[in-house]
Write a protein that holds these residues in place. Sequence first.
Motif, PDB file in Angstrom:
ATOM      1  N   ALA A 104       0.829  -1.196   0.000  1.00  0.00           N
ATOM      2  CA  ALA A 104       0.000   0.000   0.000  1.00  0.00           C
ATOM      3  C   ALA A 104       0.866   1.249   0.000  1.00  0.00           C
ATOM      4  O   ALA A 104       0.615   2.207  -0.752  1.00  0.00           O
ATOM      5  CB  ALA A 104      -0.911  -0.008   1.232  1.00  0.00           C
ATOM      6  N   ALA A 105       1.932   1.232   0.801  1.00  0.00           N
ATOM      7  CA  ALA A 105       2.830   2.380   0.856  1.00  0.00           C
ATOM      8  C   ALA A 105       3.493   2.600  -0.498  1.00  0.00           C
ATOM      9  O   ALA A 105       3.593   3.732  -0.982  1.00  0.00           O
ATOM     10  CB  ALA A 105       3.885   2.161   1.932  1.00  0.00           C
ATOM     11  N   HIS A 106       3.935   1.479  -1.137  1.00  0.00           N
ATOM     12  CA  HIS A 106       4.541   1.599  -2.481  1.00  0.00           C
ATOM     13  C   HIS A 106       3.546   2.232  -3.429  1.00  0.00           C
ATOM     14  O   HIS A 106       3.875   3.142  -4.191  1.00  0.00           O
ATOM     15  CB  HIS A 106       4.920   0.220  -3.043  1.00  0.00           C
ATOM     16  N   SER A 107       2.307   1.757  -3.370  1.00  0.00           N
ATOM     17  CA  SER A 107       1.305   2.229  -4.341  1.00  0.00           C
ATOM     18  C   SER A 107       1.042   3.717  -4.159  1.00  0.00           C
ATOM     19  O   SER A 107       0.594   4.388  -5.046  1.00  0.00           O
ATOM     20  CB  SER A 107       0.004   1.431  -4.176  1.00  0.00           C
ATOM     21  N   MET A 108       1.333   4.204  -2.958  1.00  0.00           N
ATOM     22  CA  MET A 108       1.123   5.635  -2.744  1.00  0.00           C
ATOM     23  C   MET A 108       2.405   6.412  -2.984  1.00  0.00           C
ATOM     24  O   MET A 108       2.513   7.577  -2.604  1.00  0.00           O
ATOM     25  CB  MET A 108       0.623   5.875  -1.334  1.00  0.00           C
ATOM     26  N   GLY A 109       3.389   5.764  -3.567  1.00  0.00           N
ATOM     27  CA  GLY A 109       4.568   6.483  -4.014  1.00  0.00           C
ATOM     28  C   GLY A 109       5.769   6.413  -3.085  1.00  0.00           C
ATOM     29  O   GLY A 109       6.776   7.073  -3.343  1.00  0.00           O
ATOM     30  N   ALA A 110       5.673   5.669  -2.009  1.00  0.00           N
ATOM     31  CA  ALA A 110       6.828   5.572  -1.121  1.00  0.00           C
ATOM     32  C   ALA A 110       7.876   4.658  -1.750  1.00  0.00           C
ATOM     33  O   ALA A 110       7.537   3.647  -2.362  1.00  0.00           O
ATOM     34  CB  ALA A 110       6.395   5.002   0.226  1.00  0.00           C
ATOM     35  N   SER A 111       9.140   5.036  -1.583  1.00  0.00           N
ATOM     36  CA  SER A 111      10.198   4.149  -2.074  1.00  0.00           C
ATOM     37  C   SER A 111      10.254   2.933  -1.152  1.00  0.00           C
ATOM     38  O   SER A 111       9.691   2.945  -0.063  1.00  0.00           O
ATOM     39  CB  SER A 111      11.539   4.883  -2.062  1.00  0.00           C
ATOM     40  N   LYS A 112      10.991   1.913  -1.601  1.00  0.00           N
ATOM     41  CA  LYS A 112      11.082   0.696  -0.793  1.00  0.00           C
ATOM     42  C   LYS A 112      11.647   1.015   0.582  1.00  0.00           C
ATOM     43  O   LYS A 112      11.159   0.557   1.610  1.00  0.00           O
ATOM     44  CB  LYS A 112      11.999  -0.323  -1.494  1.00  0.00           C
ATOM     45  N   PHE A 113      12.699   1.834   0.587  1.00  0.00           N
ATOM     46  CA  PHE A 113      13.374   2.172   1.831  1.00  0.00           C
ATOM     47  C   PHE A 113      12.433   2.957   2.735  1.00  0.00           C
ATOM     48  O   PHE A 113      12.315   2.703   3.927  1.00  0.00           O
ATOM     49  CB  PHE A 113      14.635   2.980   1.521  1.00  0.00           C
ATOM     50  N   ARG A 114      11.744   3.933   2.115  1.00  0.00           N
ATOM     51  CA  ARG A 114      10.845   4.785   2.880  1.00  0.00           C
ATOM     52  C   ARG A 114       9.709   3.956   3.489  1.00  0.00           C
ATOM     53  O   ARG A 114       9.342   4.146   4.651  1.00  0.00           O
ATOM     54  CB  ARG A 114      10.281   5.855   1.937  1.00  0.00           C
TER      55      ARG A 114
ATOM     56  N   LEU B 259       9.822   0.883   4.277  1.00  0.00           N
ATOM     57  CA  LEU B 259      10.387   0.070   5.353  1.00  0.00           C
ATOM     58  C   LEU B 259      10.516   0.901   6.638  1.00  0.00           C
ATOM     59  O   LEU B 259      10.106   0.482   7.723  1.00  0.00           O
ATOM     60  CB  LEU B 259      11.769  -0.444   4.916  1.00  0.00           C
ATOM     61  N   VAL B 260      11.075   2.102   6.477  1.00  0.00           N
ATOM     62  CA  VAL B 260      11.345   2.939   7.650  1.00  0.00           C
ATOM     63  C   VAL B 260      10.053   3.494   8.244  1.00  0.00           C
ATOM     64  O   VAL B 260       9.901   3.544   9.465  1.00  0.00           O
ATOM     65  CB  VAL B 260      12.308   4.085   7.261  1.00  0.00           C
ATOM     66  N   ARG B 261       9.113   3.897   7.392  1.00  0.00           N
ATOM     67  CA  ARG B 261       7.910   4.562   7.892  1.00  0.00           C
ATOM     68  C   ARG B 261       6.807   3.579   8.268  1.00  0.00           C
ATOM     69  O   ARG B 261       5.929   3.902   9.043  1.00  0.00           O
ATOM     70  CB  ARG B 261       7.356   5.541   6.827  1.00  0.00           C
ATOM     71  N   VAL B 262       6.804   2.400   7.667  1.00  0.00           N
ATOM     72  CA  VAL B 262       5.713   1.464   7.940  1.00  0.00           C
ATOM     73  C   VAL B 262       6.188   0.237   8.725  1.00  0.00           C
ATOM     74  O   VAL B 262       5.682  -0.071   9.793  1.00  0.00           O
ATOM     75  CB  VAL B 262       5.035   1.010   6.619  1.00  0.00           C
ATOM     76  N   PHE B 263       7.215  -0.423   8.208  1.00  0.00           N
ATOM     77  CA  PHE B 263       7.625  -1.689   8.813  1.00  0.00           C
ATOM     78  C   PHE B 263       8.279  -1.493  10.182  1.00  0.00           C
ATOM     79  O   PHE B 263       7.911  -2.133  11.165  1.00  0.00           O
ATOM     80  CB  PHE B 263       8.580  -2.429   7.866  1.00  0.00           C
ATOM     81  N   VAL B 264       9.236  -0.606  10.233  1.00  0.00           N
ATOM     82  CA  VAL B 264       9.983  -0.401  11.479  1.00  0.00           C
ATOM     83  C   VAL B 264       9.062  -0.002  12.637  1.00  0.00           C
ATOM     84  O   VAL B 264       9.127  -0.611  13.717  1.00  0.00           O
ATOM     85  CB  VAL B 264      11.136   0.612  11.285  1.00  0.00           C
ATOM     86  N   PRO B 265       8.179   0.979  12.447  1.00  0.00           N
ATOM     87  CA  PRO B 265       7.283   1.309  13.559  1.00  0.00           C
ATOM     88  C   PRO B 265       6.443   0.117  14.002  1.00  0.00           C
ATOM     89  O   PRO B 265       6.234  -0.081  15.201  1.00  0.00           O
ATOM     90  CB  PRO B 265       6.395   2.407  12.991  1.00  0.00           C
ATOM     91  N   LEU B 266       5.993  -0.685  13.047  1.00  0.00           N
ATOM     92  CA  LEU B 266       5.167  -1.835  13.408  1.00  0.00           C
ATOM     93  C   LEU B 266       5.969  -2.912  14.147  1.00  0.00           C
ATOM     94  O   LEU B 266       5.421  -3.727  14.871  1.00  0.00           O
ATOM     95  CB  LEU B 266       4.525  -2.437  12.155  1.00  0.00           C
ATOM     96  N   SER B 267       7.272  -2.889  13.950  1.00  0.00           N
ATOM     97  CA  SER B 267       8.100  -3.907  14.606  1.00  0.00           C
ATOM     98  C   SER B 267       8.560  -3.462  15.998  1.00  0.00           C
ATOM     99  O   SER B 267       9.236  -4.209  16.699  1.00  0.00           O
ATOM    100  CB  SER B 267       9.318  -4.232  13.747  1.00  0.00           C
ATOM    101  N   MET B 268       8.201  -2.241  16.387  1.00  0.00           N
ATOM    102  CA  MET B 268       8.706  -1.694  17.655  1.00  0.00           C
ATOM    103  C   MET B 268       8.368  -2.550  18.886  1.00  0.00           C
ATOM    104  O   MET B 268       9.193  -2.671  19.792  1.00  0.00           O
ATOM    105  CB  MET B 268       8.226  -0.245  17.866  1.00  0.00           C
ATOM    106  N   PRO B 269       7.175  -3.138  18.962  1.00  0.00           N
ATOM    107  CA  PRO B 269       6.925  -3.979  20.140  1.00  0.00           C
ATOM    108  C   PRO B 269       7.960  -5.095  20.274  1.00  0.00           C
ATOM    109  O   PRO B 269       8.411  -5.397  21.384  1.00  0.00           O
ATOM    110  CB  PRO B 269       5.534  -4.559  19.870  1.00  0.00           C
ATOM    111  N   GLY B 270       8.345  -5.683  19.155  1.00  0.00           N
ATOM    112  CA  GLY B 270       9.369  -6.724  19.178  1.00  0.00           C
ATOM    113  C   GLY B 270      10.711  -6.166  19.601  1.00  0.00           C
ATOM    114  O   GLY B 270      11.443  -6.787  20.377  1.00  0.00           O
ATOM    115  N   VAL B 271      11.024  -4.973  19.097  1.00  0.00           N
ATOM    116  CA  VAL B 271      12.291  -4.331  19.469  1.00  0.00           C
ATOM    117  C   VAL B 271      12.314  -4.086  20.973  1.00  0.00           C
ATOM    118  O   VAL B 271      13.299  -4.401  21.659  1.00  0.00           O
ATOM    119  CB  VAL B 271      12.475  -2.997  18.700  1.00  0.00           C
ATOM    120  N   ALA B 272      11.198  -3.550  21.487  1.00  0.00           N
ATOM    121  CA  ALA B 272      11.138  -3.251  22.923  1.00  0.00           C
ATOM    122  C   ALA B 272      11.294  -4.537  23.733  1.00  0.00           C
ATOM    123  O   ALA B 272      12.092  -4.599  24.683  1.00  0.00           O
ATOM    124  CB  ALA B 272       9.825  -2.565  23.263  1.00  0.00           C
TER     125      ALA B 272
END
Lengths: 351, 290
Positions: B183-193, B195-208
């Motif tokens: 969905a993020a790609h389809s809205m124009g986000a680059s792969k990296f972006r 990852l950083v804006r969508v995936f990383v925040p969602l993984s924060m509980p695991g990080v914590a």
Amino acid sequence: MKEHQVRKTVFAASAVAALLAGCSTTEPSDSSSGAGRLTFVTYGSAFQDAQESSMIKPFEKESGIKVTVESPVDPAKLKVMVESGDPTWDVYLAGQQEVPAYCGKYFEKLDLSNIDKNEFAPGTVEECGVPIDTYSYVIAYNRNKYGNNPPTSIKDFFDTTNFPGVRAMDNNPGEGNLELALIADGVDRKSLYPLDYDRAFKVLDRVKNGAIFWSSGAEQVQIMEQQRADMILVWSGRGYEAVKNGAPYAPVWQDNAYHWASLAIVKGSPNKAAAQKFIDYVVSKEPQTRWAESIAYGAANLTATPKLDEARSDWDSSRAEHRDLSWQIDNAWWGKNQDEVMKRWIAWTAG
Amino acid sequence: MAATARRLSGRSRRTSALLLMLPALAVVLVFFVYPVIALSARSFLEPEPGVSQYVSLFADGTTRTILVRTLVVAALVTAVTLVLAYPYAYLMSLSGPGVRALLLFLVLLPFWSSLMARTFAWIVLLQPRGIVATLLSSIGLGGVPLLGSQVGVTIAMTQVLLPFMVLPLFNTMVRIDRRLLSAAHSMGASKFRALVRVFVPLSMPGVAAGCVIVFVLSIGFWVTPRLIGSPQQSLIGQLIETKVGTLLDFAGAGAISVLLLVITAVLLLVAGAGARLLLGSPDSGGRNDE
């Protein structure tokens, strides 16, 4: 001998373990079985094997008393056992500083009527302990490094100008690190106590940078075999072991610290009579001779006549020439001041 | 009728579950809760009732130095473990069942060998002229002392603790709906972006979760720093051990243990609150970017 550290390494979380020993003394006590048995707690490994073959088995045969051997010794466990009033150990292999420190507290006063003090090094037979083996805390130097100009005394150990290189020593000051520093600084052996801490640490500072502090017998051997240190203060038995394995080291007996371990009876032991008999036997001439022949530790009973080959004799702490160059720690002083020494030592090494 | 029966069977199931838990509960009570309470109590009762043990704890410069060092080392190990574990867990979450099983196997491998054995293995690996030293010098980093140094201790602790970071991370990542990235790609986000804006925040509980576990385990570490480090880098566990094993100062050791327990509890509370905040608004992770 003092394989405290090995024990500690293996028995992590000793606080919890010790407290558990206190609250779970549900094992049947030996009191019902009378003088027919006793439990002896000692260090494990080859040390224990040698004790079993040279001392314990012959004692069982001669006396008919059954000896259960446990390992390793653990002063924390001893404390909890005595505090709980129901010790499962009867005879304890005590480090020399533990004897005066725990006498009457965790150890019973001994009946010394069957012990001839003249058969042992002066000062080693005490109210609560009789020596069972000896070793020395001695300098070993790398022959490849100092072959042409070998060190000859503890002065050279602390002299990094004329003898550059890495030093190693025990991480526990109880073997005599501070005393050796003072001797190197010219303090007379007779006036070492009370220890002049500041003066000793100033000398120790000279070798601190890059120094290795070992915590176990195995580690000493490993350091020598890998030649990680150019000069190392080691237990004589471990020095011999490393050299036998091919490590290129030689001992310097000048200023060696003569040490021993003692047998003590645990306070409140239900098998005191058997324990006393056991002690009388194992420190006598024959078992002591067999002992020194079976492992690289010295006989505490000086009338023992072990036959040793030359290499073993080179590292023998009981040899008269080596004993002449030795000095002894003041156990009574240590018993009273151990907390303070440890506190300052930890501040120096870890602070 | 049927509903009552179901509720009844539910209750009896709960009762039998409780009964099944009883042995474990008893073990925890006798072998953990009691000693902890006894040790803590001693720290307030000896040599006289009061807080004298704690006063001398904070007055003693050495204890403070070692405590601070322990926290710094724990933070360092946590950071290094996170950096290593994050891409690894990410790869695990992406790969097919075969590769994933292999990666999982590799992470769990250390669990199946004893800590002592692994620590001794590290002594061999880290020795001068050993494998790691040779490797380091071949890439121009020679001369770094490994045995008896903080570097060596950090390497070994990281290896030991890695699974505790990888598993919670993987557990979180594998549940992230990857369609969100599309969905993020389809809205124009680059792969990296994306990852950083969508995936990383969602993984924060695991990080914590991973960070808390690794940090808490690190501050209690004892065998590894003891065998691989030198006393000049000793951690609080070694101090406790000296107090119990050599000085027989159970009260002093108890005081340090209580302090560690408090630090751990505070950390768990903070992390719990943080995780709840994140979980409460899972899409808020990247809100401060612009």
